[in-house]
Design an enzyme around this catalytic site. Sequence first.
Site, PDB file in Angstrom:
ATOM      1  N   CYS A  11     -12.839  40.322  50.851  1.00 51.09           N
ATOM      2  CA  CYS A  11     -12.811  38.933  50.448  1.00 51.09           C
ATOM      3  C   CYS A  11     -13.481  38.381  51.684  1.00 51.09           C
ATOM      4  CB  CYS A  11     -11.315  38.298  50.288  1.00 51.09           C
ATOM      5  SG  CYS A  11     -10.131  38.282  51.742  1.00 51.09           S
ATOM      6  N   CYS A  85     -14.022  36.178  44.991  1.00 47.81           N
ATOM      7  CA  CYS A  85     -14.584  35.120  45.725  1.00 47.81           C
ATOM      8  C   CYS A  85     -16.120  35.204  45.954  1.00 47.81           C
ATOM      9  CB  CYS A  85     -13.866  35.378  47.372  1.00 47.81           C
ATOM     10  SG  CYS A  85     -14.038  37.170  47.700  1.00 47.81           S
ATOM     11  N   CYS A  89     -21.142  43.363  47.864  1.00 45.93           N
ATOM     12  CA  CYS A  89     -21.300  44.349  48.733  1.00 45.93           C
ATOM     13  C   CYS A  89     -22.674  45.125  48.153  1.00 45.93           C
ATOM     14  CB  CYS A  89     -20.005  45.579  48.036  1.00 45.93           C
ATOM     15  SG  CYS A  89     -18.534  45.135  48.260  1.00 45.93           S
TER      16      CYS A  89
END
Length: 137
Positions: A11, A85, A89
Amino acid sequence: MADKPSVLFVCVHNAGRSQMAAAWLTHLAGDRVEVRSAGSNPGTVVNPAAVEAMAEVGMDISAETPKILTVDAVRESDVCITMGCGDTCPVFPGKRYLDWKLEDPAGQGVEAVRPIRDEIKSLVEGLIAEIAPEETA
């Protein structure tokens, strides 16, 4: 996936949702799963309301510290879970990517964090059943 699956929770601040998820997974799966958490813009401390909410269910996350998301953390994980959120990645072949849509506990009191904590527990239980079920005799 390796004999012992590895999960990375991500997050933005690594101060609330991902810390609670890591604590739940560690608590519920024990040593059957390797657990990491990180944030793209880590905070300085774990959210006090998240610490209080987890303490209410017997888990102490007060000593945890927010960590920066690294490419290596993603590379070393079998499952990468973002926490609703919008964090992205780095993408590596063979990894599994999930996004759990969760309300952000930042700036909220423990009353608002409890339902987020409980939703995370439910999601973690489902994940464990899928990637690291308990051995039956």
